[in-house]
Design a protein around this motif. Structure first.
Motif, PDB file in Angstrom:
ATOM      1  N   ASN A 140       0.821  -1.214   0.000  1.00  0.00           N
ATOM      2  CA  ASN A 140       0.000   0.000   0.000  1.00  0.00           C
ATOM      3  C   ASN A 140       0.852   1.260   0.000  1.00  0.00           C
ATOM      4  O   ASN A 140       0.480   2.256  -0.602  1.00  0.00           O
ATOM      5  CB  ASN A 140      -0.929   0.018   1.208  1.00  0.00           C
ATOM      6  CG  ASN A 140      -2.099  -0.921   1.009  1.00  0.00           C
ATOM      7  OD1 ASN A 140      -2.346  -1.371  -0.107  1.00  0.00           O
ATOM      8  ND2 ASN A 140      -2.775  -1.241   2.080  1.00  0.00           N
ATOM      9  N   ARG A 193       2.018   2.529  -3.359  1.00  0.00           N
ATOM     10  CA  ARG A 193       0.968   3.206  -4.096  1.00  0.00           C
ATOM     11  C   ARG A 193       1.054   4.721  -3.940  1.00  0.00           C
ATOM     12  O   ARG A 193       0.676   5.466  -4.834  1.00  0.00           O
ATOM     13  CB  ARG A 193      -0.366   2.747  -3.536  1.00  0.00           C
ATOM     14  CG  ARG A 193      -1.321   2.253  -4.532  1.00  0.00           C
ATOM     15  CD  ARG A 193      -2.524   1.741  -3.793  1.00  0.00           C
ATOM     16  NE  ARG A 193      -2.901   0.409  -4.227  1.00  0.00           N
ATOM     17  CZ  ARG A 193      -3.489   0.165  -5.397  1.00  0.00           C
ATOM     18  NH1 ARG A 193      -3.760   1.129  -6.207  1.00  0.00           N
ATOM     19  NH2 ARG A 193      -3.803  -1.052  -5.738  1.00  0.00           N
ATOM     20  N   VAL A 208       2.800  -5.892 -16.594  1.00  0.00           N
ATOM     21  CA  VAL A 208       1.919  -4.870 -17.165  1.00  0.00           C
ATOM     22  C   VAL A 208       2.194  -3.520 -16.513  1.00  0.00           C
ATOM     23  O   VAL A 208       2.277  -2.482 -17.171  1.00  0.00           O
ATOM     24  CB  VAL A 208       0.439  -5.280 -16.999  1.00  0.00           C
ATOM     25  CG1 VAL A 208      -0.472  -4.152 -17.440  1.00  0.00           C
ATOM     26  CG2 VAL A 208       0.156  -6.529 -17.805  1.00  0.00           C
ATOM     27  N   LEU A 226      -1.602  -3.795 -23.696  1.00  0.00           N
ATOM     28  CA  LEU A 226      -2.641  -4.824 -23.838  1.00  0.00           C
ATOM     29  C   LEU A 226      -2.024  -6.140 -24.295  1.00  0.00           C
ATOM     30  O   LEU A 226      -2.419  -7.221 -23.847  1.00  0.00           O
ATOM     31  CB  LEU A 226      -3.723  -4.356 -24.818  1.00  0.00           C
ATOM     32  CG  LEU A 226      -4.547  -3.157 -24.349  1.00  0.00           C
ATOM     33  CD1 LEU A 226      -5.569  -2.759 -25.395  1.00  0.00           C
ATOM     34  CD2 LEU A 226      -5.245  -3.464 -23.026  1.00  0.00           C
ATOM     35  N   GLU A 275      -0.405  -7.780 -21.375  1.00  0.00           N
ATOM     36  CA  GLU A 275      -1.468  -8.345 -20.527  1.00  0.00           C
ATOM     37  C   GLU A 275      -1.946  -9.683 -21.096  1.00  0.00           C
ATOM     38  O   GLU A 275      -2.027 -10.688 -20.388  1.00  0.00           O
ATOM     39  CB  GLU A 275      -2.625  -7.337 -20.440  1.00  0.00           C
ATOM     40  CG  GLU A 275      -3.904  -7.868 -19.871  1.00  0.00           C
ATOM     41  CD  GLU A 275      -3.975  -7.730 -18.367  1.00  0.00           C
ATOM     42  OE1 GLU A 275      -3.226  -6.905 -17.835  1.00  0.00           O
ATOM     43  OE2 GLU A 275      -4.762  -8.472 -17.751  1.00  0.00           O
ATOM     44  N   PRO A 300     -18.652 -15.837  -5.304  1.00  0.00           N
ATOM     45  CA  PRO A 300     -19.271 -14.630  -4.726  1.00  0.00           C
ATOM     46  C   PRO A 300     -20.327 -14.021  -5.640  1.00  0.00           C
ATOM     47  O   PRO A 300     -21.274 -13.422  -5.166  1.00  0.00           O
ATOM     48  CB  PRO A 300     -18.095 -13.669  -4.538  1.00  0.00           C
ATOM     49  CG  PRO A 300     -16.955 -14.295  -5.218  1.00  0.00           C
ATOM     50  CD  PRO A 300     -17.228 -15.741  -5.369  1.00  0.00           C
ATOM     51  N   ALA A 301     -20.167 -14.223  -6.942  1.00  0.00           N
ATOM     52  CA  ALA A 301     -21.119 -13.605  -7.864  1.00  0.00           C
ATOM     53  C   ALA A 301     -22.473 -14.316  -7.821  1.00  0.00           C
ATOM     54  O   ALA A 301     -23.481 -13.718  -8.148  1.00  0.00           O
ATOM     55  CB  ALA A 301     -20.562 -13.641  -9.281  1.00  0.00           C
ATOM     56  N   THR A 329     -23.847 -15.787  -5.089  1.00  0.00           N
ATOM     57  CA  THR A 329     -24.556 -15.766  -3.806  1.00  0.00           C
ATOM     58  C   THR A 329     -25.547 -14.613  -3.725  1.00  0.00           C
ATOM     59  O   THR A 329     -26.539 -14.695  -3.027  1.00  0.00           O
ATOM     60  CB  THR A 329     -23.564 -15.651  -2.636  1.00  0.00           C
ATOM     61  OG1 THR A 329     -22.677 -14.599  -2.920  1.00  0.00           O
ATOM     62  CG2 THR A 329     -22.825 -16.937  -2.398  1.00  0.00           C
ATOM     63  N   GLY A 330     -25.266 -13.524  -4.438  1.00  0.00           N
ATOM     64  CA  GLY A 330     -26.048 -12.313  -4.242  1.00  0.00           C
ATOM     65  C   GLY A 330     -27.379 -12.291  -4.959  1.00  0.00           C
ATOM     66  O   GLY A 330     -27.717 -13.030  -5.810  1.00  0.00           O
ATOM     67  N   ARG A 356     -27.033  -9.105 -13.671  1.00  0.00           N
ATOM     68  CA  ARG A 356     -25.849  -9.974 -13.599  1.00  0.00           C
ATOM     69  C   ARG A 356     -25.054 -10.067 -14.898  1.00  0.00           C
ATOM     70  O   ARG A 356     -23.825  -9.997 -14.877  1.00  0.00           O
ATOM     71  CB  ARG A 356     -26.334 -11.345 -13.138  1.00  0.00           C
ATOM     72  CG  ARG A 356     -25.416 -12.263 -12.367  1.00  0.00           C
ATOM     73  CD  ARG A 356     -24.418 -11.705 -11.425  1.00  0.00           C
ATOM     74  NE  ARG A 356     -24.877 -10.784 -10.410  1.00  0.00           N
ATOM     75  CZ  ARG A 356     -25.561 -11.124  -9.334  1.00  0.00           C
ATOM     76  NH1 ARG A 356     -25.927 -12.359  -9.144  1.00  0.00           N
ATOM     77  NH2 ARG A 356     -25.904 -10.230  -8.440  1.00  0.00           N
ATOM     78  N   THR A 382     -22.165  -7.380  -3.211  1.00  0.00           N
ATOM     79  CA  THR A 382     -22.435  -8.823  -3.303  1.00  0.00           C
ATOM     80  C   THR A 382     -22.260  -9.499  -1.952  1.00  0.00           C
ATOM     81  O   THR A 382     -22.705 -10.619  -1.769  1.00  0.00           O
ATOM     82  CB  THR A 382     -21.503  -9.499  -4.325  1.00  0.00           C
ATOM     83  OG1 THR A 382     -20.178  -9.058  -4.085  1.00  0.00           O
ATOM     84  CG2 THR A 382     -21.913  -9.171  -5.736  1.00  0.00           C
ATOM     85  N   LYS A 405     -31.403  -9.298   2.891  1.00  0.00           N
ATOM     86  CA  LYS A 405     -32.189  -8.779   1.765  1.00  0.00           C
ATOM     87  C   LYS A 405     -33.619  -9.309   1.823  1.00  0.00           C
ATOM     88  O   LYS A 405     -34.578  -8.578   1.571  1.00  0.00           O
ATOM     89  CB  LYS A 405     -31.522  -9.188   0.454  1.00  0.00           C
ATOM     90  CG  LYS A 405     -30.287  -8.358   0.169  1.00  0.00           C
ATOM     91  CD  LYS A 405     -29.749  -8.605  -1.215  1.00  0.00           C
ATOM     92  CE  LYS A 405     -29.060  -9.940  -1.284  1.00  0.00           C
ATOM     93  NZ  LYS A 405     -28.498 -10.199  -2.615  1.00  0.00           N
TER      94      LYS A 405
END
Lengths: 237, 239
Positions: free
Chosen positions: A67, A70, A156, A204, A207, A233-234, A236-237, B71, B129, B136
């Motif tokens: 950190n 940065r 990169v 690019l 990368e 994680p995507a 669960t929401g 999504r 998320t 909720k």
């Protein structure tokens, strides 16, 4: 978009590539600076990260160091290092960039070794592996994907920041852009844009290239595990 | 054939003089004599940093909410901001400058906003998320609509993520502003480059650097404090 078009016309002139100080010269300088900076970053960052990760200590320090870098402006390091006993030339530029290559390598090596399943390590110790053997035969192979990802971030980052070497006349592709700014927008506009386009493409490309390397060195079973983990994680929401 | 043309290598006109008294790393005299310039550069730096972060936040949070609600948009939004983040800063300035004017403050501002976006979007999305599904459910059960739930439940719970993004974006923006020195809009970066081209005047370079790093630390600490003020519940849970 006429200015973009002007840039493409500038790029289409072969002399702009082959002239002394043209794109080929600058590209070569850029790649040489990048190579040495990343190499130094690896030599410093990887052993330290691997050692700390193996010991399981110093996590807080690793994060703090990452950190802190940065907050340091690249320009400051680029201008200060040549005025120290290091002196002028390529070396201060390479060292300044290496400073920014260390954090991603260090942090990823550390995370990679820490994320090895403790049960796996216990099993290996139970089979009679010593600390060094555990590191070489179990932890390092499992941490390779993380280290490769750190290498990609570092490369990169250095390719991008090597553009700034031009601020201290350090060469590299940034030189094309600053030379354009030196001519003024009306005469150098095409060159500024052309330099910008080349630098973007190079970043690019780096990368994409190292994303490929990262994929190659990740064993197939680990690939799906990581993908599943990233996807979790995507969903669960 | 003049004497000059035989010079073996082009040397800098004024080579830096060792560590002698002529070129100290810090000079109180310099700070006093140039207090006005230093303060104005510092003011510019603070102003453009705050402006960048506020604009980026106003753009990033709606985008994060969009990615959170729809999504299939998550991938493209993250990928686009990722590509923008990969573009080297100088190249971004080079592509924007002919469009917006070479000595325009807006050029630097837009480049900085584009950089701050990725950090803010990614962290805000992570925060959103991580809102537990039963929370909720409870909010919907209490009769909150989509926007009410977002405003009263999900965004407050995502605040730690958003503040983390803000801290990262602020610290890297403070460092990045210096790049603007190439078109004379670099705030403290102007001091750093000015010192370098002014016979490698160390005091000027170091003053700029120290103020820059100090500013990053002060703003970071201020945001930590702001985060604590905004999320009193997380503090109570810890103690």
């Amino acid at each position: 978009m006429s200015y973009f078009h002007d840039g493409l016309i500038w790029l289409n002139d072969p002399l702009n590539w082959t002239n002394p100080g043209g794109l080929f010269d600058r590209l070569q300088e850029h790649l040489v600076i990048t190579f040495w900076a990343v190499l130094i970053g690896c030599v410093v960052g990887l052993p330290l990260g691997i050692w700390l990760g193996h010991r399981g200590r110093g996590g807080g320090t690793v994060i703090t160091v990452a950190n802190l870098t940065r907050a340091i402006p690249t320009l400051a390091l680029l201008t200060i290092l040549p005025l120290t006993p290091i002196g002028f030339g390529k070396l201060p530029v390479i060292l300044a960039l290496a400073v920014f290559a260390v954090p991603p390598l260090l942090a990823n090596a550390y995370t990679g070794l820490r994320s090895v399943d403790p049960e796996t390590k216990e099993a290996a110790t139970g089979m009679g592996l010593s600390g060094g053997q555990l590191l070489r035969r179990v932890e390092l192979p499992l941490a390779v994907p993380y280290i490769a990802s750190g290498l990609r971030t570092a490369v990169v980052q250095v390719v991008a920041t090597a553009t700034l070497a031009t601020f201290v006349n350090g060469g590299g592709l940034g030189q094309i852009i600053t030379a354009g700014f030196g001519l003024g927008i009306s005469r150098g506009g095409a060159q500024i844009v052309a330099g910008g386009i080349v630098v973007v493409l190079l970043a690019l490309l780096a990368e994409a290239l190292f994303a490929g390397v990262e994929r190659l060195v990740t064993p197939r079973p680990l690939r799906s595990v990581r993908r599943r983990r990233a996807a979790r994680p995507a969903t669960t929401g | 054939m003049s004497f000059l043309s035989r010079a073996p290598a082009p040397l800098p006109l004024a080579a830096p003089a060792g560590d002698g008294p002529g070129n100290p790393w810090f000079s109180w005299q310099y700070v006093q004599d140039n207090a006005e310039t230093i303060v104005s550069k510092l003011g510019f730096h603070i102003g453009i940093t705050l402006e960048t972060v506020v604009i980026a936040l106003l753009v990033a949070v709606p985008l994060a909410v969009l990615a959170y609600w729809i999504r299939p948009l998550t991938g493209p939004i993250l990928a686009l901001s990722g590509v923008l983040y990969t573009i080297p800063s100088l190249a971004l300035l080079a592509l924007l400058a002919p469009l917006l004017g070479a000595t325009n403050r807006a050029t630097v501002l837009i480049a900085l906003v584009l950089y701050a976006l990725l950090l803010l979007i990614r962290n805000a999305l992570t925060g959103l998320t991580q809102v537990p599904a039963d929370v909720k459910d409870a909010a919907s059960g209490m009769g909150y609509g989509r926007f009410g739930r977002l405003w009263h439940v999900e965004l407050p719970l995502a605040l730690p993520g958003i503040v983390t993004g803000l801290r990262l974006a602020t610290v890297s923006t403070v460092a990045l502003v210096t790049i603007g020195a190439i078109i004379g809009q670099g705030g403290l970066g102007d001091l750093i480059m000015g010192g370098f081209w002014n016979n490698f005047y160390r005091a000027e370079i170091l003053t700029g650097t120290v103020l820059c790093v100090g500013l990053a630390l002060v703003l970071d600490l201020a945001l930590v404090g702001l985060g604590r003020l905004l999320t009193p519940w997380s503090r109570r849970r810890l103690s």
